[in-house]
Design a protein around this motif. Sequence first.
Motif, PDB file in Angstrom:
ATOM      1  N   VAL A  48       0.835  -1.204   0.000  1.00 60.12           N
ATOM      2  CA  VAL A  48       0.000   0.000   0.000  1.00 60.12           C
ATOM      3  C   VAL A  48       0.874   1.260   0.000  1.00 60.12           C
ATOM      4  O   VAL A  48       0.597   2.218  -0.726  1.00 60.12           O
ATOM      5  N   CYS A  51       2.633   1.645  -3.513  1.00 61.05           N
ATOM      6  CA  CYS A  51       1.675   2.033  -4.559  1.00 61.05           C
ATOM      7  C   CYS A  51       1.158   3.446  -4.352  1.00 61.05           C
ATOM      8  O   CYS A  51       0.906   4.167  -5.331  1.00 61.05           O
ATOM      9  N   ASP A  55       1.565   6.307  -7.233  1.00 62.09           N
ATOM     10  CA  ASP A  55       0.492   7.206  -7.660  1.00 62.09           C
ATOM     11  C   ASP A  55       0.960   8.661  -7.623  1.00 62.09           C
ATOM     12  O   ASP A  55       0.751   9.421  -8.571  1.00 62.09           O
ATOM     13  N   ASN A  74      -6.144   8.305 -12.637  1.00 62.30           N
ATOM     14  CA  ASN A  74      -6.031   6.937 -12.141  1.00 62.30           C
ATOM     15  C   ASN A  74      -4.950   6.219 -12.943  1.00 62.30           C
ATOM     16  O   ASN A  74      -4.338   6.791 -13.846  1.00 62.30           O
ATOM     17  N   THR A 116      -3.858  -3.458 -16.470  1.00 64.85           N
ATOM     18  CA  THR A 116      -3.364  -2.917 -15.207  1.00 64.85           C
ATOM     19  C   THR A 116      -2.383  -3.924 -14.612  1.00 64.85           C
ATOM     20  O   THR A 116      -2.673  -5.120 -14.582  1.00 64.85           O
ATOM     21  N   TRP A 120      -0.620  -3.629  -8.928  1.00 62.78           N
ATOM     22  CA  TRP A 120      -1.545  -2.513  -8.687  1.00 62.78           C
ATOM     23  C   TRP A 120      -2.931  -3.052  -8.325  1.00 62.78           C
ATOM     24  O   TRP A 120      -3.600  -2.521  -7.436  1.00 62.78           O
ATOM     25  N   LYS A 121      -3.345  -4.102  -9.015  1.00 59.64           N
ATOM     26  CA  LYS A 121      -4.632  -4.731  -8.671  1.00 59.64           C
ATOM     27  C   LYS A 121      -4.601  -5.247  -7.235  1.00 59.64           C
ATOM     28  O   LYS A 121      -5.579  -5.140  -6.504  1.00 59.64           O
ATOM     29  N   HIS A 123      -2.828  -4.072  -4.763  1.00 58.96           N
ATOM     30  CA  HIS A 123      -2.905  -2.875  -3.904  1.00 58.96           C
ATOM     31  C   HIS A 123      -4.347  -2.404  -3.777  1.00 58.96           C
ATOM     32  O   HIS A 123      -4.832  -2.110  -2.692  1.00 58.96           O
ATOM     33  N   THR A 124      -5.047  -2.351  -4.902  1.00 54.42           N
ATOM     34  CA  THR A 124      -6.442  -1.905  -4.890  1.00 54.42           C
ATOM     35  C   THR A 124      -7.308  -2.850  -4.064  1.00 54.42           C
ATOM     36  O   THR A 124      -8.169  -2.408  -3.289  1.00 54.42           O
ATOM     37  N   GLY A 125      -7.064  -4.154  -4.205  1.00 54.40           N
ATOM     38  CA  GLY A 125      -7.819  -5.124  -3.429  1.00 54.40           C
ATOM     39  C   GLY A 125      -7.612  -4.944  -1.934  1.00 54.40           C
ATOM     40  O   GLY A 125      -8.566  -4.944  -1.150  1.00 54.40           O
ATOM     41  N   LYS A 127      -6.573  -2.259  -0.395  1.00 55.01           N
ATOM     42  CA  LYS A 127      -7.056  -0.942   0.019  1.00 55.01           C
ATOM     43  C   LYS A 127      -8.574  -0.922   0.208  1.00 55.01           C
ATOM     44  O   LYS A 127      -9.077  -0.330   1.157  1.00 55.01           O
ATOM     45  N   HIS A 128      -9.294  -1.588  -0.684  1.00 59.04           N
ATOM     46  CA  HIS A 128     -10.754  -1.493  -0.672  1.00 59.04           C
ATOM     47  C   HIS A 128     -11.477  -2.691  -0.054  1.00 59.04           C
ATOM     48  O   HIS A 128     -12.611  -2.543   0.389  1.00 59.04           O
TER      49      HIS A 128
END
Length: 197
Positions: A48, A51, A55, A74, A116, A120-121, A123-125, A127-128
């Motif tokens: 996290v 990434c 960003d 994004n 992507t 990064w995917k 990280h998104t997983g 994070k959310h």
Amino acid sequence: MAIPQGDVPKHWNYFLMLENDLIQIARYVEFHADNFNTYSLELSRLLVSACGEVDAIMKQICEPLVDNFPNNPNIECYRKIVSEKLPSFASREVSIRRFGLSLTPWENWKGDNPRTPCWWKGHTGIKHSRHEDFKAGNLKNVLNAMGALYIALACFYSRNQQEHRLVPVPALYFPKSFYQGEGTKAGQVWYKFYRFS
């Protein structure tokens, strides 16, 4: 009394701090393909953090390259800009020679069907939906995210003609060609390879 030396390369110092945290993990988990799926809270934190910095740096790289830069860019926005304006970016390779690893963290951006990056995917997983995607905080994603950050920083600082300020050199991450002669100063071989015009 301290002697003022101008602006400190804050993004670089942050990268070195994250890299040092990653080195500590190597005391317990060997950086080897057999362990790429190893996951932990600490690896999630590093993913996290790396990434988030990717960003921030990609925004600074991309914003000056286009007119009408979006307010909330994004990863797909960055991909489109970089693919057009810095076409060699996605091909850059990093080496973690100490562990015999070679990474091309942006390679998913190459070709006719760009995607992507997996890190990064991950990280998104985390994070959310950390409760569902906790395993995405794994060694492979962290190594690639840190490599991606390294390449982005090389691009950012070389485009701003500040690569000479990036000392000390990293302990893990280097361009793949770094060990093919010419010494180890940050402003020499290192950025000859990573020069982004």
